[in-house]
Every structure is written in C-alpha cells, then in structure tokens.
Design a protein around this motif. Structure first.
Motif, PDB file in Angstrom:
ATOM      1  N   VAL A 311       0.868  -1.177   0.000  1.00  0.00           N
ATOM      2  CA  VAL A 311       0.000   0.000   0.000  1.00  0.00           C
ATOM      3  C   VAL A 311       0.901   1.222   0.000  1.00  0.00           C
ATOM      4  N   ALA A 312       0.879   1.968  -1.114  1.00  0.00           N
ATOM      5  CA  ALA A 312       1.741   3.137  -1.273  1.00  0.00           C
ATOM      6  C   ALA A 312       0.907   4.404  -1.166  1.00  0.00           C
ATOM      7  N   SER A 313       1.300   5.290  -0.250  1.00  0.00           N
ATOM      8  CA  SER A 313       0.596   6.556  -0.041  1.00  0.00           C
ATOM      9  C   SER A 313       1.471   7.695  -0.548  1.00  0.00           C
ATOM     10  N   PHE A 314       0.943   8.481  -1.494  1.00  0.00           N
ATOM     11  CA  PHE A 314       1.710   9.519  -2.166  1.00  0.00           C
ATOM     12  C   PHE A 314       1.208  10.905  -1.764  1.00  0.00           C
ATOM     13  N   PHE A 315       2.105  11.722  -1.228  1.00  0.00           N
ATOM     14  CA  PHE A 315       1.763  13.094  -0.875  1.00  0.00           C
ATOM     15  C   PHE A 315       2.221  14.014  -2.001  1.00  0.00           C
ATOM     16  N   ALA A 316       1.252  14.593  -2.711  1.00  0.00           N
ATOM     17  CA  ALA A 316       1.587  15.469  -3.843  1.00  0.00           C
ATOM     18  C   ALA A 316       0.373  16.307  -4.210  1.00  0.00           C
ATOM     19  N   ILE A 317       0.640  17.470  -4.793  1.00  0.00           N
ATOM     20  CA  ILE A 317      -0.411  18.309  -5.347  1.00  0.00           C
ATOM     21  C   ILE A 317       0.191  19.034  -6.541  1.00  0.00           C
ATOM     22  N   TYR A 318      -0.585  19.228  -7.594  1.00  0.00           N
ATOM     23  CA  TYR A 318       0.002  19.668  -8.864  1.00  0.00           C
ATOM     24  C   TYR A 318      -0.557  20.995  -9.385  1.00  0.00           C
ATOM     25  N   ASP A 319      -1.375  21.679  -8.589  1.00  0.00           N
ATOM     26  CA  ASP A 319      -2.032  22.895  -9.086  1.00  0.00           C
ATOM     27  C   ASP A 319      -1.196  24.152  -8.831  1.00  0.00           C
ATOM     28  N   ARG A 320       0.097  24.079  -9.092  1.00  0.00           N
ATOM     29  CA  ARG A 320       0.961  25.224  -8.835  1.00  0.00           C
ATOM     30  C   ARG A 320       2.249  25.133  -9.640  1.00  0.00           C
ATOM     31  N   ILE A 321       2.983  26.243  -9.640  1.00  0.00           N
ATOM     32  CA  ILE A 321       4.325  26.255 -10.210  1.00  0.00           C
ATOM     33  C   ILE A 321       5.308  26.069  -9.061  1.00  0.00           C
ATOM     34  N   CYS A 322       6.307  25.258  -9.294  1.00  0.00           N
ATOM     35  CA  CYS A 322       7.186  24.845  -8.196  1.00  0.00           C
ATOM     36  C   CYS A 322       8.631  24.858  -8.671  1.00  0.00           C
ATOM     37  N   GLY A 323       9.522  25.309  -7.812  1.00  0.00           N
ATOM     38  CA  GLY A 323      10.952  25.300  -8.106  1.00  0.00           C
ATOM     39  C   GLY A 323      11.738  25.132  -6.824  1.00  0.00           C
ATOM     40  N   PRO A 324      13.056  25.171  -6.898  1.00  0.00           N
ATOM     41  CA  PRO A 324      13.876  25.058  -5.696  1.00  0.00           C
ATOM     42  C   PRO A 324      13.496  26.117  -4.656  1.00  0.00           C
ATOM     43  N   ILE A 325      13.437  25.707  -3.391  1.00  0.00           N
ATOM     44  CA  ILE A 325      13.100  26.622  -2.304  1.00  0.00           C
ATOM     45  C   ILE A 325      14.146  27.735  -2.225  1.00  0.00           C
ATOM     46  N   LYS A 326      13.668  28.981  -2.254  1.00  0.00           N
ATOM     47  CA  LYS A 326      14.578  30.123  -2.320  1.00  0.00           C
ATOM     48  C   LYS A 326      15.561  30.162  -1.160  1.00  0.00           C
ATOM     49  N   GLU A 327      15.098  29.770   0.037  1.00  0.00           N
ATOM     50  CA  GLU A 327      15.963  29.820   1.220  1.00  0.00           C
ATOM     51  C   GLU A 327      17.154  28.871   1.124  1.00  0.00           C
ATOM     52  N   LEU A 328      17.098  27.918   0.207  1.00  0.00           N
ATOM     53  CA  LEU A 328      18.189  26.952   0.069  1.00  0.00           C
ATOM     54  C   LEU A 328      19.218  27.379  -0.967  1.00  0.00           C
ATOM     55  N   LEU A 329      18.913  28.446  -1.700  1.00  0.00           N
ATOM     56  CA  LEU A 329      19.790  28.861  -2.798  1.00  0.00           C
ATOM     57  C   LEU A 329      20.787  29.925  -2.348  1.00  0.00           C
ATOM     58  N   SER A 330      21.938  29.935  -3.015  1.00  0.00           N
ATOM     59  CA  SER A 330      22.983  30.920  -2.745  1.00  0.00           C
ATOM     60  C   SER A 330      23.913  30.955  -3.950  1.00  0.00           C
ATOM     61  N   ASP A 331      24.904  31.837  -3.899  1.00  0.00           N
ATOM     62  CA  ASP A 331      25.896  31.870  -4.979  1.00  0.00           C
ATOM     63  C   ASP A 331      26.627  30.541  -5.079  1.00  0.00           C
ATOM     64  N   GLU A 332      26.840  29.904  -3.915  1.00  0.00           N
ATOM     65  CA  GLU A 332      27.536  28.620  -3.895  1.00  0.00           C
ATOM     66  C   GLU A 332      26.590  27.468  -4.242  1.00  0.00           C
ATOM     67  N   ASN A 333      25.307  27.697  -4.115  1.00  0.00           N
ATOM     68  CA  ASN A 333      24.318  26.651  -4.381  1.00  0.00           C
ATOM     69  C   ASN A 333      23.216  27.217  -5.293  1.00  0.00           C
ATOM     70  N   PRO A 334      23.538  27.463  -6.561  1.00  0.00           N
ATOM     71  CA  PRO A 334      22.543  28.027  -7.485  1.00  0.00           C
ATOM     72  C   PRO A 334      21.483  26.984  -7.857  1.00  0.00           C
ATOM     73  N   ALA A 335      20.357  27.455  -8.361  1.00  0.00           N
ATOM     74  CA  ALA A 335      19.273  26.550  -8.767  1.00  0.00           C
ATOM     75  C   ALA A 335      19.726  25.618  -9.879  1.00  0.00           C
ATOM     76  N   VAL A 336      19.377  24.349  -9.763  1.00  0.00           N
ATOM     77  CA  VAL A 336      19.687  23.374 -10.822  1.00  0.00           C
ATOM     78  C   VAL A 336      18.440  23.004 -11.619  1.00  0.00           C
ATOM     79  N   TYR A 337      17.260  23.467 -11.138  1.00  0.00           N
ATOM     80  CA  TYR A 337      16.010  23.233 -11.864  1.00  0.00           C
ATOM     81  C   TYR A 337      15.323  24.568 -12.141  1.00  0.00           C
TER      82      TYR A 337
END
Length: 366
Positions: A311-337
C-alpha cells in the motif's frame, strides 16, 4: 530507431501473434493479472515480457542496507529529535529511502489495511468490475496497468486506487470489503505524513512547518497493489523501474518482499521489517530541495510465491508552479532546476516513456 515494443510487435505478428488483440482482450476481461493466474497459465503473455538483463540483479552486499530510523520519543526528547533529523537528512541525501519503526501506527491498523486490500482483490470478478476503469479523474478505481497501451511491457500487478485528498470520496464510494479499514488507515497515514514532512523540513534547515505550509500534505493518493504469484518471474517485473511523482511516499509492504532501490549502480533489496514503513522522497522533493534530497529509482520483482500486497501513499499536489526553495539557494548553491508548472511535469511523467536513464525531472534541469 524503433522502440523495443514496436520491434516485439513485428516479431510476434510475424509469428501470427497479435499483441494488440491480446492486450485488448486482457483489458476487456477486467480480471487483471489475477485473472490470468486464476485461469491456470504456465507461461506469461508476451506483453509482460522484459529483456532478461532488465530483470537480473546481484545479491545485496552486506554493507549496503537501507537505513532504519526509530521515531520513538522524537517529540519529547530534544536529543533524540536532533538525532532523527540527522538520520533523515543522511538517508535522503545518500539513498532517497529509509524505513521507520515506532511511528505511531498500530499493528492492527496496518494488518487491517493489508487484509482489506487482499479481500478486495480476491473478490468475485463481478464485484471488482464495477470499479474497473482507466479514467484517471475518478477518485476510486481498480485497474491493471493504467497505461498498458503505451508502455513497453506491462507490470505483473493489479491496483486499487484511492484519491483521498484534497477532495476525498464519499464513504459509500469505497468498496465495502475495505471501506472501514481504508478510512481508518488514511487518518493515521495523514498524521504520519505530517510528522515526516516536519522532520524533512528541519532536515533541510527550514522551519518545521515549511513544507506543510507550502502544501506538500494537501494531496494524498493511495495505491493498493496486488502482485499475484508469477509462473515465470525471471521474464517480467512486478513494477518496472521508476521514481515517484510526489514529495513523499509512505509504503507498507507485507512479508514477501521484492522491493529494490537502485543505489551505487546496483539493485539493493529493501527487506520487509514487521511493523515498519518504507519512506522515500519523490521527484518533487528533489526539485524543491534543489537536488539535495534524492528521488531514487526503485522497482518490484515478480515472484513464484504470492500474492504480495503493498500500500503506497503519495503526498503530492500539482495545481501550482514549483521550483527550488529560495531559502536553500545561494551563490555557492545556485538553482539546478527551472520553475516547473507541476501539471506539465505530471503530464510528462504519465505519458512519456523514460529512455536512456533520463527521468521526467531531468527534463526540467537548467
């Protein structure tokens, strides 16, 4: 170059076998893979066959074991809490998978759900046929291989599907044999999902409520798989290699086993642990974590013994635009998606065969 399915079609038609006709007959029977087994077949139909090298795998090395994380006292003990966060961070970075014990879901609830799923799949076909459909908009469905006309080879499994959130079905829409157990199980899984999403948020260095406030827990789909015993398990797969199209998956598997995760260029067994859940991050978690957390390929082997229930339970919702969380990004860690319309992502996931080791998420890399 022709696809392997097209090549197989040509070979089989040259021998007088009409693969499309056989698939149509299989689908119209509405009896699923279990119906094939009940008919007494000793060889699997050609549209289930995969190349031998695809099925094969080596024994799991002793030093490569899926992490097992104990959630006991996670809320009441700050030291334990921090230890669990570190373990989850490590598991999702290295494996994309882990198992949890002492998670708060009772043995009775888990076993009741397994028995309810088994009870449905072993109902008379006249009962199951009422739910058989390939209409992906329905909240409750029973089918075998949703995209059977698109895929290169069918999986050796049947599936009972529930879309439980955000717009849950009315109780009377659920099959009688598993209605009560499904409602109870869903409530516990939603609670465990919130607990895990808070821990995953902290493992990313964010506020505990970050992923929940984003809406990662708003959508819940439950897929109840039934893997009948297979007369030729070396020629097919229970579930072909895939990643999950969600933020987080909570999987309950019975005692038979067969689940494998692809790690360090080899297939590693995920052994059943009584009372444990298997947890894995999906493509959407890899996306928003900017590839810090892994969405790992996994599959299920076919087996002479069975049925295997999961029994596999999937947590997801698709009614939005989504990208890397801004708080995780920096000059050393730029967005890869790039920023991804999730409806576009799920459409590609559902309708495009993955080729050359490329996942759906790879198509959205910068």
């Amino acid at each position: 170059m022709e696809s392997s399915k097209t090549q197989l079609d040509l070979v089989l038609k040259g021998s007088g076998y009409d693969i499309e006709k056989e698939i149509k007959a299989f689908d119209e029977s509405k009896a699923g893979v279990k119906g094939l087994v009940d008919s007494g077949i000793v060889k699997i139909p050609p549209f289930f066959v995969v190349p031998e090298n695809v099925v094969s795998s080596q024994p799991t090395p002793a030093h490569l074991q899926i992490p097992v994380i104990d959630l006991k006292d996670t809320h009441g003990d700050p030291v334990r809490h921090e230890k669990v966060i570190k373990e989850i961070r490590s598991a999702l970075e290295i494996w994309g998978f882990f198992q949890v014990v002492n998670h708060g879901v009772s043995k009775d609830i888990m076993e009741g759900m397994i028995e309810g799923v088994k009870g449905f799949h072993e109902e008379k076909n006249e009962v199951k046929k009422e739910y058989y459909t390939r209409d992906v908009k329905k909240k409750v469905t029973y089918t075998s291989n949703t995209l059977i006309h698109k895929t290169k080879a069918a999986d050796w499994k049947d599936t009972l599907y529930f879309r439980m959130a955000p717009d849950s079905p009315h109780p009377e829409e659920l099959p009688v044999v598993c209605r009560e157990t499904t409602i109870k199980y869903t409530a516990y899984i939603r609670g465990l999902g919130d607990t895990l999403l808070k821990l995953v948020s902290e493992a990313l260095g964010l506020n505990p409520d970050h992923l929940i406030e984003f809406g990662c827990d708003k959508g819940l789909k439950i897929m109840c798989h039934y893997y009948p015993p297979c007369p030729e398990p070396s020629r097919t797969l229970g579930s072909k290699s895939h990643t999950d199209p969600d933020f987080l998956t909570i999987l309950m598997q019975d005692h038979i086993g067969g689940l494998q995760v692809f790690h360090q260029n080899q297939w590693i067994d995920v052994p059943p642990i009584p009372g444990a859940f298997v947890i894995n991050g999906g493509d959407l978690l890899q996306l928003i974590s900017n590839a810090k957390f892994k969405s790992a390929e996994h599959r299920v082997l076919a087996n002479h013994i069975g049925p295997r229930i999961s029994v596999a339970s999937f947590f997801a919702i698709y009614d939005r635009i989504c990208g890397p969380i801004k708080e995780l990004l920096s000059d050393e860690n730029p967005a890869v998606y790039k920023e991804v319309p999730l409806m576009e992502y799920i459409a590609q996931y559902m309708w495009k065969e993955q080729e050359g080791g490329m996942t759906t998420l790879d198509r959205f890399r910068l």
